[in-house]
Scaffold this motif. Structure first.
Motif, PDB file in Angstrom:
ATOM      1  N   SER A 131       0.901   2.063  -0.233  1.00  0.00           N
ATOM      2  CA  SER A 131       1.751   1.260  -1.247  1.00  0.00           C
ATOM      3  C   SER A 131       1.118   0.086  -2.111  1.00  0.00           C
ATOM      4  CB  SER A 131       3.006   0.953  -0.731  1.00  0.00           C
ATOM      5  OG  SER A 131       2.904  -0.097   0.340  1.00  0.00           O
ATOM      6  N   GLY A 132      -0.113  -0.442  -1.718  1.00  0.00           N
ATOM      7  CA  GLY A 132      -0.445  -1.539  -1.941  1.00  0.00           C
ATOM      8  C   GLY A 132      -1.349  -1.138  -3.435  1.00  0.00           C
ATOM      9  N   THR A 133      -1.172  -1.981  -4.413  1.00  0.00           N
ATOM     10  CA  THR A 133      -1.410  -2.060  -5.748  1.00  0.00           C
ATOM     11  C   THR A 133      -2.849  -2.275  -6.048  1.00  0.00           C
ATOM     12  OG1 THR A 133      -0.666  -4.174  -6.285  1.00  0.00           O
ATOM     13  CG2 THR A 133       0.783  -2.392  -6.598  1.00  0.00           C
ATOM     14  N   ILE A 134      -3.492  -3.240  -5.132  1.00  0.00           N
ATOM     15  CA  ILE A 134      -4.868  -3.551  -5.318  1.00  0.00           C
ATOM     16  C   ILE A 134      -5.626  -3.302  -3.906  1.00  0.00           C
ATOM     17  CG2 ILE A 134      -4.384  -5.349  -6.955  1.00  0.00           C
ATOM     18  CD1 ILE A 134      -4.431  -7.657  -4.958  1.00  0.00           C
ATOM     19  N   ASP A 135      -6.739  -3.434  -3.856  1.00  0.00           N
ATOM     20  CA  ASP A 135      -7.594  -3.197  -2.536  1.00  0.00           C
ATOM     21  C   ASP A 135      -7.300  -4.103  -1.442  1.00  0.00           C
ATOM     22  OD1 ASP A 135      -9.712  -1.531  -1.162  1.00  0.00           O
ATOM     23  OD2 ASP A 135     -10.661  -3.701  -1.334  1.00  0.00           O
ATOM     24  N   LYS A 136      -7.130  -5.330  -1.676  1.00  0.00           N
ATOM     25  CA  LYS A 136      -6.864  -6.204  -0.681  1.00  0.00           C
ATOM     26  C   LYS A 136      -5.623  -5.911  -0.016  1.00  0.00           C
ATOM     27  CE  LYS A 136      -5.367 -10.284  -3.105  1.00  0.00           C
ATOM     28  NZ  LYS A 136      -5.410 -11.699  -3.556  1.00  0.00           N
ATOM     29  N   GLU A 137      -4.412  -5.396  -0.539  1.00  0.00           N
ATOM     30  CA  GLU A 137      -3.207  -5.045  -0.011  1.00  0.00           C
ATOM     31  C   GLU A 137      -3.270  -3.668   0.677  1.00  0.00           C
ATOM     32  OE1 GLU A 137      -0.694  -4.765  -3.291  1.00  0.00           O
ATOM     33  OE2 GLU A 137      -0.764  -7.098  -3.655  1.00  0.00           O
ATOM     34  N   ARG A 138      -4.692  -2.914   0.470  1.00  0.00           N
ATOM     35  CA  ARG A 138      -4.538  -1.617   1.270  1.00  0.00           C
ATOM     36  C   ARG A 138      -5.276  -1.779   2.432  1.00  0.00           C
ATOM     37  NH1 ARG A 138      -6.203   1.550  -4.308  1.00  0.00           N
ATOM     38  NH2 ARG A 138      -4.037   1.512  -5.440  1.00  0.00           N
ATOM     39  N   ILE A 139      -4.365  -2.405   3.458  1.00  0.00           N
ATOM     40  CA  ILE A 139      -5.054  -2.645   4.745  1.00  0.00           C
ATOM     41  C   ILE A 139      -4.505  -1.772   5.723  1.00  0.00           C
ATOM     42  CG2 ILE A 139      -5.376  -5.321   4.240  1.00  0.00           C
ATOM     43  CD1 ILE A 139      -2.691  -5.399   5.737  1.00  0.00           C
ATOM     44  N   LEU A 140      -5.142  -1.901   6.868  1.00  0.00           N
ATOM     45  CA  LEU A 140      -4.792  -0.687   7.794  1.00  0.00           C
ATOM     46  C   LEU A 140      -3.363  -0.739   8.091  1.00  0.00           C
ATOM     47  CD1 LEU A 140      -7.803  -0.527  10.119  1.00  0.00           C
ATOM     48  CD2 LEU A 140      -7.457   0.770   7.917  1.00  0.00           C
ATOM     49  N   THR A 141      -2.459   0.430   8.302  1.00  0.00           N
ATOM     50  CA  THR A 141      -1.268   0.349   9.062  1.00  0.00           C
ATOM     51  C   THR A 141      -1.437   0.130  10.486  1.00  0.00           C
ATOM     52  OG1 THR A 141      -1.492   2.913   9.519  1.00  0.00           O
ATOM     53  CG2 THR A 141      -0.528   1.990   7.311  1.00  0.00           C
ATOM     54  N   PRO A 142      -0.227  -0.348  11.280  1.00  0.00           N
ATOM     55  CA  PRO A 142      -0.466  -0.282  12.668  1.00  0.00           C
ATOM     56  C   PRO A 142      -1.081   0.887  13.265  1.00  0.00           C
ATOM     57  CG  PRO A 142       1.659  -1.344  11.948  1.00  0.00           C
ATOM     58  CD  PRO A 142       1.118  -0.648  10.806  1.00  0.00           C
ATOM     59  N   LEU A 143      -0.846   2.119  12.981  1.00  0.00           N
ATOM     60  CA  LEU A 143      -1.261   3.272  13.561  1.00  0.00           C
ATOM     61  C   LEU A 143      -2.648   3.499  13.159  1.00  0.00           C
ATOM     62  CD1 LEU A 143      -1.346   5.929  14.652  1.00  0.00           C
ATOM     63  CD2 LEU A 143      -0.378   7.070  12.547  1.00  0.00           C
ATOM     64  N   GLY A 144      -3.253   2.822  11.695  1.00  0.00           N
ATOM     65  CA  GLY A 144      -4.681   3.036  11.457  1.00  0.00           C
ATOM     66  C   GLY A 144      -5.306   2.043  12.381  1.00  0.00           C
ATOM     67  N   ARG A 145      -4.793   1.153  12.737  1.00  0.00           N
ATOM     68  CA  ARG A 145      -5.672   0.089  13.660  1.00  0.00           C
ATOM     69  C   ARG A 145      -5.798   0.667  14.906  1.00  0.00           C
ATOM     70  NH1 ARG A 145      -2.558  -3.984  10.552  1.00  0.00           N
ATOM     71  NH2 ARG A 145      -0.877  -3.916  11.997  1.00  0.00           N
ATOM     72  N   GLU A 146      -4.803   1.626  15.172  1.00  0.00           N
ATOM     73  CA  GLU A 146      -4.870   2.175  16.817  1.00  0.00           C
ATOM     74  C   GLU A 146      -5.965   2.946  16.595  1.00  0.00           C
ATOM     75  OE1 GLU A 146      -1.465   4.094  19.889  1.00  0.00           O
ATOM     76  OE2 GLU A 146      -1.027   3.536  17.850  1.00  0.00           O
ATOM     77  N   GLN A 147      -6.205   3.913  15.289  1.00  0.00           N
ATOM     78  CA  GLN A 147      -6.988   4.893  15.349  1.00  0.00           C
ATOM     79  C   GLN A 147      -8.494   4.296  15.455  1.00  0.00           C
ATOM     80  OE1 GLN A 147      -5.689   6.288  11.302  1.00  0.00           O
ATOM     81  NE2 GLN A 147      -4.532   8.081  12.150  1.00  0.00           N
ATOM     82  N   ALA A 148      -8.503   3.113  14.813  1.00  0.00           N
ATOM     83  CA  ALA A 148     -10.003   2.568  14.769  1.00  0.00           C
ATOM     84  C   ALA A 148     -10.128   2.249  16.020  1.00  0.00           C
ATOM     85  CB  ALA A 148      -9.842   1.084  13.874  1.00  0.00           C
ATOM     86  N   GLU A 149      -9.266   1.646  17.045  1.00  0.00           N
ATOM     87  CA  GLU A 149      -9.450   1.390  18.439  1.00  0.00           C
ATOM     88  C   GLU A 149      -9.984   2.665  19.180  1.00  0.00           C
ATOM     89  OE1 GLU A 149      -9.335  -1.499  19.915  1.00  0.00           O
ATOM     90  OE2 GLU A 149      -8.276  -2.841  18.612  1.00  0.00           O
ATOM     91  N   PHE A 150      -9.317   3.774  18.961  1.00  0.00           N
ATOM     92  CA  PHE A 150      -9.660   5.075  19.396  1.00  0.00           C
ATOM     93  C   PHE A 150     -11.390   5.571  19.226  1.00  0.00           C
ATOM     94  CE2 PHE A 150      -5.132   6.309  19.963  1.00  0.00           C
ATOM     95  CZ  PHE A 150      -5.173   6.421  21.264  1.00  0.00           C
ATOM     96  N   THR A 151     -11.548   5.140  17.697  1.00  0.00           N
ATOM     97  CA  THR A 151     -12.799   5.550  17.481  1.00  0.00           C
ATOM     98  C   THR A 151     -13.850   4.540  18.120  1.00  0.00           C
ATOM     99  OG1 THR A 151     -11.901   6.228  15.361  1.00  0.00           O
ATOM    100  CG2 THR A 151     -14.248   5.954  15.228  1.00  0.00           C
ATOM    101  N   GLY A 152     -13.504   3.137  18.156  1.00  0.00           N
ATOM    102  CA  GLY A 152     -14.550   2.542  18.611  1.00  0.00           C
ATOM    103  C   GLY A 152     -14.732   2.937  20.064  1.00  0.00           C
ATOM    104  N   GLN A 153     -13.546   3.253  20.956  1.00  0.00           N
ATOM    105  CA  GLN A 153     -13.940   3.628  22.275  1.00  0.00           C
ATOM    106  C   GLN A 153     -14.771   4.977  22.430  1.00  0.00           C
ATOM    107  OE1 GLN A 153      -9.872   4.166  23.551  1.00  0.00           O
ATOM    108  NE2 GLN A 153      -9.392   2.083  23.320  1.00  0.00           N
ATOM    109  N   ARG A 154     -14.466   5.836  21.403  1.00  0.00           N
ATOM    110  CA  ARG A 154     -15.165   7.023  21.469  1.00  0.00           C
ATOM    111  C   ARG A 154     -16.659   6.699  21.353  1.00  0.00           C
ATOM    112  NH1 ARG A 154     -16.542  11.755  23.526  1.00  0.00           N
ATOM    113  NH2 ARG A 154     -17.652  13.244  21.972  1.00  0.00           N
TER     114      ARG A 154
END
Length: 310
Positions: A131-154
Protein backbone atom coordinates in the motif's frame (compact mmCIF):
# COMPACT_ATOMS: atom_id res chain seq x y z
CA UNK A 1 -24.56 -53.79 -31.86
CA UNK A 2 -22.54 -56.12 -34.07
CA UNK A 3 -18.95 -57.17 -33.49
CA UNK A 4 -17.82 -55.11 -36.48
CA UNK A 5 -19.55 -51.95 -35.24
CA UNK A 6 -18.11 -52.40 -31.76
CA UNK A 7 -14.59 -52.72 -33.11
CA UNK A 8 -15.11 -49.64 -35.29
CA UNK A 9 -16.32 -47.66 -32.28
CA UNK A 10 -13.29 -48.64 -30.19
CA UNK A 11 -10.82 -47.87 -32.93
CA UNK A 12 -12.39 -44.46 -33.28
CA UNK A 13 -11.04 -43.62 -29.84
CA UNK A 14 -7.48 -44.54 -30.83
CA UNK A 15 -6.48 -40.96 -31.41
CA UNK A 16 -7.83 -39.88 -28.04
CA UNK A 17 -7.43 -40.97 -24.44
CA UNK A 18 -6.34 -44.50 -23.65
CA UNK A 19 -8.71 -44.36 -20.69
CA UNK A 20 -11.68 -43.94 -23.04
CA UNK A 21 -10.46 -46.84 -25.14
CA UNK A 22 -10.16 -49.07 -22.10
CA UNK A 23 -13.62 -48.07 -20.92
CA UNK A 24 -15.11 -48.82 -24.30
CA UNK A 25 -13.41 -52.21 -24.34
CA UNK A 26 -14.73 -53.00 -20.87
CA UNK A 27 -18.25 -52.04 -21.86
CA UNK A 28 -18.09 -54.17 -24.99
CA UNK A 29 -16.70 -57.13 -23.06
CA UNK A 30 -19.43 -56.91 -20.40
CA UNK A 31 -22.07 -57.16 -23.13
CA UNK A 32 -20.43 -60.19 -24.69
CA UNK A 33 -19.25 -58.48 -27.87
CA UNK A 34 -15.87 -60.12 -27.57
CA UNK A 35 -16.99 -63.64 -26.95
CA UNK A 36 -20.65 -64.48 -26.87
CA UNK A 37 -21.14 -64.28 -30.61
CA UNK A 38 -17.73 -65.52 -31.69
CA UNK A 39 -16.93 -68.24 -29.21
CA UNK A 40 -14.26 -68.75 -26.58
CA UNK A 41 -11.40 -68.47 -29.03
CA UNK A 42 -12.44 -64.99 -30.10
CA UNK A 43 -12.73 -63.92 -26.44
CA UNK A 44 -9.15 -65.01 -25.84
CA UNK A 45 -7.88 -63.02 -28.79
CA UNK A 46 -9.75 -59.83 -28.00
CA UNK A 47 -9.06 -59.12 -24.38
CA UNK A 48 -9.32 -55.59 -23.04
CA UNK A 49 -5.54 -55.42 -22.86
CA UNK A 50 -5.25 -56.31 -26.54
CA UNK A 51 -7.66 -53.55 -27.53
CA UNK A 52 -5.82 -51.03 -25.37
CA UNK A 53 -2.51 -51.91 -26.99
CA UNK A 54 -4.01 -51.72 -30.47
CA UNK A 55 -5.31 -48.21 -29.75
CA UNK A 56 -1.86 -46.83 -28.90
CA UNK A 57 0.46 -45.57 -31.64
CA UNK A 58 3.58 -47.62 -32.24
CA UNK A 59 6.65 -46.41 -30.30
CA UNK A 60 9.77 -45.68 -32.26
CA UNK A 61 12.92 -43.80 -31.19
CA UNK A 62 12.43 -41.35 -34.04
CA UNK A 63 8.97 -40.32 -32.87
CA UNK A 64 9.95 -39.82 -29.20
CA UNK A 65 13.47 -38.36 -29.36
CA UNK A 66 13.54 -34.60 -28.62
CA UNK A 67 14.90 -32.61 -31.50
CA UNK A 68 17.72 -30.13 -30.76
CA UNK A 69 16.96 -26.47 -31.39
CA UNK A 70 20.17 -26.00 -33.32
CA UNK A 71 21.44 -23.25 -31.02
CA UNK A 72 24.96 -24.03 -29.83
CA UNK A 73 26.28 -22.83 -26.49
CA UNK A 74 28.11 -19.52 -26.82
CA UNK A 75 31.23 -19.87 -24.68
CA UNK A 76 32.01 -16.18 -25.13
CA UNK A 77 28.61 -15.04 -23.84
CA UNK A 78 30.28 -12.75 -21.26
CA UNK A 79 33.01 -11.56 -23.67
CA UNK A 80 35.65 -13.02 -21.33
CA UNK A 81 36.62 -16.18 -23.19
CA UNK A 82 40.45 -16.27 -23.08
CA UNK A 83 40.65 -17.36 -26.70
CA UNK A 84 38.82 -14.18 -27.68
CA UNK A 85 41.03 -11.92 -25.59
CA UNK A 86 44.22 -12.57 -27.59
CA UNK A 87 44.79 -11.81 -31.24
CA UNK A 88 46.85 -14.94 -31.90
CA UNK A 89 49.92 -12.99 -33.00
CA UNK A 90 53.36 -13.20 -31.49
CA UNK A 91 54.29 -10.08 -29.56
CA UNK A 92 57.81 -8.70 -29.51
CA UNK A 93 59.29 -7.75 -26.14
CA UNK A 94 62.50 -5.77 -25.83
CA UNK A 95 64.69 -4.93 -22.88
CA UNK A 96 67.83 -2.85 -22.50
CA UNK A 97 70.01 -5.90 -21.89
CA UNK A 98 68.65 -8.58 -24.17
CA UNK A 99 67.79 -8.95 -27.80
CA UNK A 100 64.15 -8.88 -28.94
CA UNK A 101 62.27 -11.99 -27.97
CA UNK A 102 58.94 -13.42 -28.90
CA UNK A 103 56.18 -14.49 -26.57
CA UNK A 104 54.09 -17.51 -27.38
CA UNK A 105 50.43 -16.44 -27.65
CA UNK A 106 49.39 -19.74 -26.05
CA UNK A 107 51.30 -18.73 -22.93
CA UNK A 108 49.53 -15.39 -22.90
CA UNK A 109 46.20 -17.18 -23.22
CA UNK A 110 47.01 -19.48 -20.31
CA UNK A 111 47.75 -16.49 -18.11
CA UNK A 112 44.38 -14.97 -18.96
CA UNK A 113 42.39 -18.10 -18.22
CA UNK A 114 40.05 -17.94 -15.20
CA UNK A 115 40.77 -20.63 -12.64
CA UNK A 116 38.03 -20.09 -10.04
CA UNK A 117 34.30 -20.74 -10.03
CA UNK A 118 31.83 -18.03 -9.13
CA UNK A 119 28.74 -18.96 -7.13
CA UNK A 120 26.05 -16.29 -7.26
CA UNK A 121 23.12 -16.60 -4.86
CA UNK A 122 20.23 -14.43 -5.98
CA UNK A 123 17.80 -13.62 -3.17
CA UNK A 124 14.36 -12.19 -3.76
CA UNK A 125 13.38 -9.58 -1.19
CA UNK A 126 10.83 -10.50 1.49
CA UNK A 127 7.16 -9.53 1.60
CA UNK A 128 6.64 -5.78 1.75
CA UNK A 129 3.92 -3.17 2.25
CA UNK A 130 2.07 -3.00 -1.07
CA UNK A 131 0.00 0.00 0.00
CA UNK A 132 3.02 2.31 0.09
CA UNK A 133 2.87 5.07 -2.50
CA UNK A 134 6.61 5.78 -2.60
CA UNK A 135 9.60 3.48 -2.23
CA UNK A 136 10.52 4.43 1.34
CA UNK A 137 6.99 3.46 2.44
CA UNK A 138 7.27 0.02 0.86
CA UNK A 139 9.11 -1.52 3.76
CA UNK A 140 8.91 -5.12 4.90
CA UNK A 141 5.82 -6.39 6.68
CA UNK A 142 6.21 -8.28 9.98
CA UNK A 143 5.94 -11.50 7.96
CA UNK A 144 8.51 -10.16 5.51
CA UNK A 145 11.00 -9.53 8.28
CA UNK A 146 10.38 -13.06 9.52
CA UNK A 147 11.02 -14.41 6.03
CA UNK A 148 14.33 -12.55 5.87
CA UNK A 149 15.33 -14.16 9.16
CA UNK A 150 14.63 -17.59 7.69
CA UNK A 151 16.67 -16.77 4.59
CA UNK A 152 19.58 -15.54 6.69
CA UNK A 153 19.48 -18.69 8.79
CA UNK A 154 19.47 -20.83 5.66
CA UNK A 155 22.46 -19.03 4.14
CA UNK A 156 24.35 -19.38 7.42
CA UNK A 157 23.51 -23.09 7.64
CA UNK A 158 25.12 -23.69 4.23
CA UNK A 159 28.46 -22.99 5.87
CA UNK A 160 29.87 -21.01 2.96
CA UNK A 161 32.35 -18.16 3.07
CA UNK A 162 30.51 -15.27 1.48
CA UNK A 163 32.62 -12.58 -0.16
CA UNK A 164 30.12 -9.79 -0.66
CA UNK A 165 26.41 -8.99 -0.51
CA UNK A 166 25.14 -6.65 -3.20
CA UNK A 167 21.58 -5.39 -2.92
CA UNK A 168 19.14 -3.25 -4.83
CA UNK A 169 18.83 0.28 -3.50
CA UNK A 170 15.06 -0.11 -3.12
CA UNK A 171 13.83 -0.12 0.48
CA UNK A 172 12.48 -3.68 0.56
CA UNK A 173 15.71 -5.17 -0.83
CA UNK A 174 17.92 -3.04 1.43
CA UNK A 175 15.98 -4.07 4.54
CA UNK A 176 16.06 -7.74 3.50
CA UNK A 177 19.84 -7.58 3.02
CA UNK A 178 20.39 -5.93 6.40
CA UNK A 179 18.43 -8.65 8.20
CA UNK A 180 20.24 -11.44 6.33
CA UNK A 181 23.67 -9.95 7.05
CA UNK A 182 23.17 -10.37 10.80
CA UNK A 183 23.18 -14.15 10.36
CA UNK A 184 26.42 -14.36 8.38
CA UNK A 185 29.48 -15.06 10.48
CA UNK A 186 33.09 -14.27 9.73
CA UNK A 187 34.97 -11.00 9.48
CA UNK A 188 31.86 -9.32 8.10
CA UNK A 189 30.34 -9.48 4.65
CA UNK A 190 30.57 -6.19 2.81
CA UNK A 191 27.19 -4.71 1.85
CA UNK A 192 27.06 -2.82 -1.45
CA UNK A 193 24.02 -0.94 -2.73
CA UNK A 194 23.39 -0.76 -6.48
CA UNK A 195 20.76 1.22 -8.41
CA UNK A 196 21.09 -1.06 -11.45
CA UNK A 197 19.40 -3.87 -9.50
CA UNK A 198 16.17 -1.95 -8.88
CA UNK A 199 12.94 -3.64 -9.96
CA UNK A 200 11.64 -3.07 -13.47
CA UNK A 201 10.39 -4.65 -16.68
CA UNK A 202 13.41 -6.19 -18.45
CA UNK A 203 11.78 -7.13 -21.75
CA UNK A 204 8.26 -7.59 -23.06
CA UNK A 205 7.24 -11.10 -22.02
CA UNK A 206 6.17 -13.84 -24.41
CA UNK A 207 3.41 -14.92 -24.34
CA UNK A 208 2.12 -11.42 -23.70
CA UNK A 209 -0.06 -10.62 -20.72
CA UNK A 210 -2.78 -8.00 -20.67
CA UNK A 211 -3.35 -7.81 -16.92
CA UNK A 212 0.20 -6.64 -16.17
CA UNK A 213 1.28 -3.27 -17.50
CA UNK A 214 4.62 -1.93 -16.18
CA UNK A 215 4.84 1.78 -15.44
CA UNK A 216 8.32 2.06 -16.94
CA UNK A 217 9.02 1.69 -20.60
CA UNK A 218 10.58 -1.64 -21.52
CA UNK A 219 13.56 -0.16 -23.32
CA UNK A 220 14.45 2.01 -20.32
CA UNK A 221 14.26 -0.70 -17.66
CA UNK A 222 15.63 -3.29 -20.04
CA UNK A 223 18.84 -1.38 -20.70
CA UNK A 224 19.43 -0.88 -16.97
CA UNK A 225 18.75 -4.52 -16.02
CA UNK A 226 20.90 -5.77 -18.89
CA UNK A 227 23.68 -3.52 -17.61
CA UNK A 228 23.30 -5.11 -14.17
CA UNK A 229 23.55 -8.56 -15.75
CA UNK A 230 26.76 -7.68 -17.55
CA UNK A 231 28.25 -6.19 -14.40
CA UNK A 232 27.54 -9.06 -12.04
CA UNK A 233 26.96 -12.24 -14.08
CA UNK A 234 30.19 -13.38 -15.71
CA UNK A 235 33.06 -15.82 -15.17
CA UNK A 236 35.76 -15.10 -12.62
CA UNK A 237 38.64 -12.74 -13.24
CA UNK A 238 41.92 -14.56 -14.05
CA UNK A 239 43.45 -13.05 -10.90
CA UNK A 240 40.86 -14.74 -8.69
CA UNK A 241 42.49 -17.78 -7.09
CA UNK A 242 39.68 -19.31 -5.02
CA UNK A 243 36.03 -20.06 -5.66
CA UNK A 244 33.75 -17.24 -4.55
CA UNK A 245 30.25 -17.06 -3.06
CA UNK A 246 28.44 -13.82 -3.69
CA UNK A 247 24.94 -12.81 -2.60
CA UNK A 248 22.72 -10.49 -4.62
CA UNK A 249 19.47 -9.34 -2.98
CA UNK A 250 17.09 -7.90 -5.53
CA UNK A 251 13.74 -8.52 -7.22
CA UNK A 252 11.79 -11.25 -8.99
CA UNK A 253 11.86 -9.70 -12.47
CA UNK A 254 15.59 -9.05 -12.27
CA UNK A 255 16.36 -12.57 -11.04
CA UNK A 256 14.21 -14.27 -13.65
CA UNK A 257 15.80 -12.24 -16.42
CA UNK A 258 19.29 -13.04 -15.10
CA UNK A 259 18.49 -16.77 -15.12
CA UNK A 260 17.24 -16.71 -18.71
CA UNK A 261 20.27 -14.75 -19.91
CA UNK A 262 22.80 -16.83 -17.99
CA UNK A 263 21.39 -20.13 -19.29
CA UNK A 264 21.07 -18.70 -22.81
CA UNK A 265 17.33 -19.24 -22.78
CA UNK A 266 15.07 -16.77 -24.64
CA UNK A 267 15.00 -13.78 -22.28
CA UNK A 268 11.40 -12.98 -23.18
CA UNK A 269 10.39 -16.12 -21.27
CA UNK A 270 11.28 -14.58 -17.88
CA UNK A 271 7.65 -14.20 -16.78
CA UNK A 272 6.99 -17.95 -17.12
CA UNK A 273 8.76 -18.53 -13.79
CA UNK A 274 7.58 -17.68 -10.28
CA UNK A 275 9.64 -16.89 -7.18
CA UNK A 276 8.63 -16.80 -3.54
CA UNK A 277 9.64 -13.96 -1.26
CA UNK A 278 12.99 -14.62 0.39
CA UNK A 279 13.76 -17.49 -1.99
CA UNK A 280 17.27 -18.48 -3.11
CA UNK A 281 18.30 -18.92 -6.74
CA UNK A 282 21.84 -20.26 -7.17
CA UNK A 283 23.89 -19.82 -10.35
CA UNK A 284 27.32 -21.40 -10.81
CA UNK A 285 29.69 -19.99 -13.44
CA UNK A 286 32.68 -22.19 -14.31
CA UNK A 287 36.03 -20.87 -15.60
CA UNK A 288 35.18 -22.38 -19.00
CA UNK A 289 32.08 -20.20 -19.27
CA UNK A 290 29.65 -23.02 -18.55
CA UNK A 291 26.71 -22.00 -16.38
CA UNK A 292 24.59 -24.22 -14.13
CA UNK A 293 21.42 -23.47 -12.21
CA UNK A 294 21.70 -25.25 -8.86
CA UNK A 295 18.44 -23.99 -7.40
CA UNK A 296 15.59 -21.83 -8.66
CA UNK A 297 13.45 -20.04 -6.08
CA UNK A 298 14.31 -22.40 -3.23
CA UNK A 299 12.12 -21.59 -0.23
CA UNK A 300 11.80 -25.06 1.26
CA UNK A 301 13.55 -23.87 4.41
CA UNK A 302 10.47 -21.81 5.35
CA UNK A 303 7.32 -23.21 6.96
CA UNK A 304 4.47 -23.48 4.45
CA UNK A 305 2.41 -20.82 6.24
CA UNK A 306 5.24 -18.30 5.78
CA UNK A 307 5.43 -18.56 1.97
CA UNK A 308 4.26 -15.60 -0.14
CA UNK A 309 4.85 -14.21 -3.63
CA UNK A 310 3.80 -10.58 -3.26
Amino acid sequence: MSYRKTLKLICGFAGGSAVLVFAAAAAADSRGYFGEQRGGEAAGRWSRLTVLRAAQPAWTPASHTPAPTGHAWDFNWDKRDPSALTNGKKKTMTTTTTAPATEDPSSEQDNSKPKATRNILLIRHSQYNLSGTIDKERILTPLGREQAEFTGQRLAALGLKYDVMIHSSMARATETANIISKHLSGPGVELVSCDLLREGAPIEPVPPVTHWKPDAVYHEDGARIEAAFRRYIHRADPKQKEDSYEIIVCHANVIRYFVCRALQFPPEGWLRMGLNNGSITWLTIRPSGRVALRTLGDAGFMPPDKLTRT
